[in-house]
Design a protein around this motif. Structure first.
Motif, PDB file in Angstrom:
ATOM      1  N   GLN A  48      -8.038   4.086   2.607  1.00 22.63           N
ATOM      2  CA  GLN A  48      -7.960   5.544   2.250  1.00 22.63           C
ATOM      3  C   GLN A  48      -6.831   5.988   2.872  1.00 22.63           C
ATOM      4  O   GLN A  48      -6.104   5.855   3.763  1.00 22.63           O
ATOM      5  CB  GLN A  48      -9.173   6.014   3.340  1.00 22.63           C
ATOM      6  N   VAL A  49      -6.255   6.849   1.809  1.00 27.56           N
ATOM      7  CA  VAL A  49      -4.890   7.519   1.729  1.00 27.56           C
ATOM      8  C   VAL A  49      -4.974   9.017   2.026  1.00 27.56           C
ATOM      9  O   VAL A  49      -5.579   9.637   1.319  1.00 27.56           O
ATOM     10  CB  VAL A  49      -3.840   7.058   0.687  1.00 27.56           C
ATOM     11  N   GLU A  50      -4.187   9.585   3.045  1.00 30.95           N
ATOM     12  CA  GLU A  50      -4.131  10.852   3.215  1.00 30.95           C
ATOM     13  C   GLU A  50      -2.725  11.252   3.261  1.00 30.95           C
ATOM     14  O   GLU A  50      -2.015  10.658   4.004  1.00 30.95           O
ATOM     15  CB  GLU A  50      -5.080  11.761   4.500  1.00 30.95           C
ATOM     16  N   ARG A  51      -2.397  12.337   2.334  1.00 28.35           N
ATOM     17  CA  ARG A  51      -0.869  12.706   2.512  1.00 28.35           C
ATOM     18  C   ARG A  51      -0.925  14.022   3.267  1.00 28.35           C
ATOM     19  O   ARG A  51      -1.368  14.884   2.677  1.00 28.35           O
ATOM     20  CB  ARG A  51      -0.374  13.103   0.894  1.00 28.35           C
ATOM     21  N   THR A  52      -0.366  13.672   4.568  1.00 23.41           N
ATOM     22  CA  THR A  52      -0.465  15.079   5.310  1.00 23.41           C
ATOM     23  C   THR A  52       0.904  15.722   5.383  1.00 23.41           C
ATOM     24  O   THR A  52       0.539  17.122   5.937  1.00 23.41           O
ATOM     25  CB  THR A  52      -0.525  14.373   6.921  1.00 23.41           C
ATOM     26  N   ALA A  53       1.923  15.455   4.866  1.00 21.78           N
ATOM     27  CA  ALA A  53       2.920  16.267   4.486  1.00 21.78           C
ATOM     28  C   ALA A  53       3.565  15.626   3.426  1.00 21.78           C
ATOM     29  O   ALA A  53       3.445  14.737   2.848  1.00 21.78           O
ATOM     30  CB  ALA A  53       3.916  16.118   5.793  1.00 21.78           C
ATOM     31  N   SER A  54       4.887  16.428   2.998  1.00 25.01           N
ATOM     32  CA  SER A  54       5.661  15.765   1.801  1.00 25.01           C
ATOM     33  C   SER A  54       5.947  14.375   2.074  1.00 25.01           C
ATOM     34  O   SER A  54       5.876  13.685   0.866  1.00 25.01           O
ATOM     35  CB  SER A  54       6.492  16.821   1.401  1.00 25.01           C
ATOM     36  N   ASP A  55       6.262  13.826   3.152  1.00 24.76           N
ATOM     37  CA  ASP A  55       6.957  12.636   3.196  1.00 24.76           C
ATOM     38  C   ASP A  55       6.131  11.797   4.136  1.00 24.76           C
ATOM     39  O   ASP A  55       6.447  10.764   4.941  1.00 24.76           O
ATOM     40  CB  ASP A  55       8.295  12.873   3.664  1.00 24.76           C
ATOM     41  N   ILE A 110      -2.865   4.513  10.043  1.00 25.22           N
ATOM     42  CA  ILE A 110      -1.583   3.968  10.590  1.00 25.22           C
ATOM     43  C   ILE A 110      -0.771   5.227   9.684  1.00 25.22           C
ATOM     44  O   ILE A 110      -0.363   5.189   8.467  1.00 25.22           O
ATOM     45  CB  ILE A 110      -0.757   2.632  10.075  1.00 25.22           C
ATOM     46  N   PRO A 111       0.057   5.852  10.445  1.00 26.18           N
ATOM     47  CA  PRO A 111       0.965   6.867   9.860  1.00 26.18           C
ATOM     48  C   PRO A 111       2.179   6.309   9.556  1.00 26.18           C
ATOM     49  O   PRO A 111       2.880   5.349   9.933  1.00 26.18           O
ATOM     50  CB  PRO A 111       1.072   7.981  11.048  1.00 26.18           C
ATOM     51  N   VAL A 112       2.656   6.653   8.113  1.00 29.06           N
ATOM     52  CA  VAL A 112       3.850   6.064   7.582  1.00 29.06           C
ATOM     53  C   VAL A 112       4.744   7.210   7.144  1.00 29.06           C
ATOM     54  O   VAL A 112       4.318   8.347   6.299  1.00 29.06           O
ATOM     55  CB  VAL A 112       3.605   5.123   6.517  1.00 29.06           C
ATOM     56  N   ARG A 113       6.013   7.371   7.435  1.00 33.75           N
ATOM     57  CA  ARG A 113       6.919   8.382   6.901  1.00 33.75           C
ATOM     58  C   ARG A 113       7.760   7.685   5.830  1.00 33.75           C
ATOM     59  O   ARG A 113       8.257   6.534   5.929  1.00 33.75           O
ATOM     60  CB  ARG A 113       7.817   8.820   7.937  1.00 33.75           C
ATOM     61  N   ALA A 126       0.625  -0.984   0.018  1.00 29.19           N
ATOM     62  CA  ALA A 126      -0.024   0.088   0.111  1.00 29.19           C
ATOM     63  C   ALA A 126       0.753   1.374  -0.149  1.00 29.19           C
ATOM     64  O   ALA A 126       0.695   2.268  -0.838  1.00 29.19           O
ATOM     65  CB  ALA A 126      -0.959   0.052   1.272  1.00 29.19           C
ATOM     66  N   VAL A 127       2.071   1.082   0.654  1.00 29.51           N
ATOM     67  CA  VAL A 127       3.009   2.432   0.875  1.00 29.51           C
ATOM     68  C   VAL A 127       3.369   2.611  -0.563  1.00 29.51           C
ATOM     69  O   VAL A 127       3.513   3.819  -1.187  1.00 29.51           O
ATOM     70  CB  VAL A 127       3.828   2.029   1.956  1.00 29.51           C
ATOM     71  N   PHE A 128       3.924   1.697  -1.202  1.00 26.22           N
ATOM     72  CA  PHE A 128       4.498   1.599  -2.498  1.00 26.22           C
ATOM     73  C   PHE A 128       3.455   2.353  -3.722  1.00 26.22           C
ATOM     74  O   PHE A 128       3.760   3.001  -4.540  1.00 26.22           O
ATOM     75  CB  PHE A 128       4.899   0.370  -3.099  1.00 26.22           C
ATOM     76  N   LYS A 129       2.305   1.659  -3.466  1.00 25.35           N
ATOM     77  CA  LYS A 129       1.159   2.060  -4.417  1.00 25.35           C
ATOM     78  C   LYS A 129       0.754   3.594  -4.212  1.00 25.35           C
ATOM     79  O   LYS A 129       0.698   4.373  -5.235  1.00 25.35           O
ATOM     80  CB  LYS A 129      -0.113   1.178  -4.324  1.00 25.35           C
ATOM     81  N   ALA A 130       0.654   3.951  -3.013  1.00 23.62           N
ATOM     82  CA  ALA A 130       0.453   5.414  -2.424  1.00 23.62           C
ATOM     83  C   ALA A 130       1.459   6.262  -2.899  1.00 23.62           C
ATOM     84  O   ALA A 130       1.377   7.382  -3.890  1.00 23.62           O
ATOM     85  CB  ALA A 130       0.395   5.586  -1.052  1.00 23.62           C
ATOM     86  N   PHE A 131       2.814   5.927  -2.841  1.00 25.80           N
ATOM     87  CA  PHE A 131       3.792   6.603  -3.436  1.00 25.80           C
ATOM     88  C   PHE A 131       3.917   6.868  -4.860  1.00 25.80           C
ATOM     89  O   PHE A 131       3.983   8.064  -5.390  1.00 25.80           O
ATOM     90  CB  PHE A 131       5.105   6.063  -3.031  1.00 25.80           C
ATOM     91  N   GLU A 132       3.473   5.661  -5.530  1.00 28.48           N
ATOM     92  CA  GLU A 132       3.415   5.933  -6.963  1.00 28.48           C
ATOM     93  C   GLU A 132       2.297   6.711  -7.363  1.00 28.48           C
ATOM     94  O   GLU A 132       2.317   7.535  -8.445  1.00 28.48           O
ATOM     95  CB  GLU A 132       3.366   4.366  -7.508  1.00 28.48           C
ATOM     96  N   HIS A 133       1.139   6.728  -6.749  1.00 31.48           N
ATOM     97  CA  HIS A 133       0.257   7.358  -7.160  1.00 31.48           C
ATOM     98  C   HIS A 133       0.288   8.899  -7.040  1.00 31.48           C
ATOM     99  O   HIS A 133       0.072   9.660  -7.907  1.00 31.48           O
ATOM    100  CB  HIS A 133      -1.115   7.194  -6.221  1.00 31.48           C
ATOM    101  N   VAL A 134       1.024   9.370  -5.839  1.00 36.16           N
ATOM    102  CA  VAL A 134       1.254  10.681  -5.816  1.00 36.16           C
ATOM    103  C   VAL A 134       2.342  11.221  -7.027  1.00 36.16           C
ATOM    104  O   VAL A 134       2.085  12.336  -7.327  1.00 36.16           O
ATOM    105  CB  VAL A 134       1.909  10.927  -4.406  1.00 36.16           C
ATOM    106  N   LYS A 135       3.184  10.507  -7.193  1.00 36.90           N
ATOM    107  CA  LYS A 135       4.152  10.788  -8.144  1.00 36.90           C
ATOM    108  C   LYS A 135       3.512  10.930  -9.530  1.00 36.90           C
ATOM    109  O   LYS A 135       3.759  11.837 -10.154  1.00 36.90           O
ATOM    110  CB  LYS A 135       5.238   9.756  -8.072  1.00 36.90           C
ATOM    111  N   TYR A 158       2.267   9.831   5.057  1.00 39.69           N
ATOM    112  CA  TYR A 158       1.146   9.370   4.428  1.00 39.69           C
ATOM    113  C   TYR A 158       0.228   8.616   5.750  1.00 39.69           C
ATOM    114  O   TYR A 158       0.885   8.126   6.439  1.00 39.69           O
ATOM    115  CB  TYR A 158       1.234   8.153   3.430  1.00 39.69           C
ATOM    116  N   SER A 159      -0.994   8.749   5.758  1.00 39.78           N
ATOM    117  CA  SER A 159      -1.970   8.170   6.753  1.00 39.78           C
ATOM    118  C   SER A 159      -2.746   7.406   6.068  1.00 39.78           C
ATOM    119  O   SER A 159      -3.301   7.540   5.216  1.00 39.78           O
ATOM    120  CB  SER A 159      -2.744   9.031   7.448  1.00 39.78           C
TER     121      SER A 159
END
Length: 226
Positions: A69-76, A87-90, A20-29, A78-79
């Motif tokens: 459900q993903v919320e990007r709360t800062a540049s690095d 789960i917050p992830v940096r 999920a972290v990988f997919k979220a990062f790719e989505h944002v990019k 993701y919630s």
């Protein structure tokens, strides 16, 4: 890596969250690049911007679906929320493209590659294949090449393990076998160029109960057993 992937098993919930972290990062990019590309073309619509920082994604693993459900709360940061549990992830990216994701008090190294048949995830040096949800009524190719000929007429019966099509790949003719029994419907014609993952034919299954039930995950991810 291949040897490790056999001998070392990562906890399912760690695998799912890492994917999920990988997919979220790719989505944002991807979404960010799309917005910048619009600006470069002189298109000043901002309609795509909200979806950069707030979006849904789904991970499927071992016949279970995990809707996040993903919320990007800062540049690095993701919630990731699943069934009301967040789960917050940096996340930071290394020079070679791997992600360093910190959650549950630990940092994990994640590298992913979307392939035609699913996601190839390398988690802390261990390779995990996460196939796209398998539908036995869909007959897909795992090779790139072209269709030579179908071995049954459309509408005819085919048995599990019986070749149903011949394809040309790497200058060789190879048969592809049906995984289940049923009546076949061709999706392409001889001479069609194919890539791995393409749908060659569909089956009306002789035994409809062969269709797997894919369940939604209930409860909270246990990332402490990582």
């Amino acid at each position: 890596i291949k040897e490790k992937s056999v001998q070392v098993e990562k906890p399912d919930h760690l695998v799912v969250l890492s994917a999920a972290v990988f997919k979220a990062f790719e989505h944002v990019k991807t979404e960010t690049e799309s917005v910048f590309e619009s600006f470069r073309k002189g298109q000043v619509s901002t309609s795509g911007i909200p979806t950069i920082n707030s979006f849904n994604l789904e991970i499927a693993y071992k016949d279970t679906k995990y809707p996040f459900q993903v919320e990007r709360t800062a540049s690095d940061v993701y919630s990731l929320t699943l069934n009301g549990n967040t789960i917050p992830v940096r996340v930071t990216q290394t020079a070679e493209g791997a992600l360093l994701a910190t959650f549950g008090g630990e940092t994990h190294r994640i590298f992913g590659m979307d392939e035609p048949l699913g996601l190839r995830l390398v988690l802390d040096g261990v390779t995990i294949l996460m196939p796209t949800i398998f539908d036995p009524s869909e007959l897909r190719t795992d090779v790139t090449g072209k269709v030579v000929r179908y071995l049954q007429d459309s509408g005819a019966s085919v048995e599990a393990g019986e070749p149903y099509v011949e394809v040309e790949a790497m200058k060789m003719i190879m048969p592809i076998k049906a995984g289940e029994s049923g009546s076949i419907t061709h999706n392409l014609s001889p001479g069609s160029v194919i890539s791995a993952g393409d749908l060659l034919a569909t089956l009306t299954l002789k035994d409809p109960s062969k269709v797997k039930k894919i369940l939604n995950f209930e409860g909270a991810l246990d990332i402490k057993d990582t």
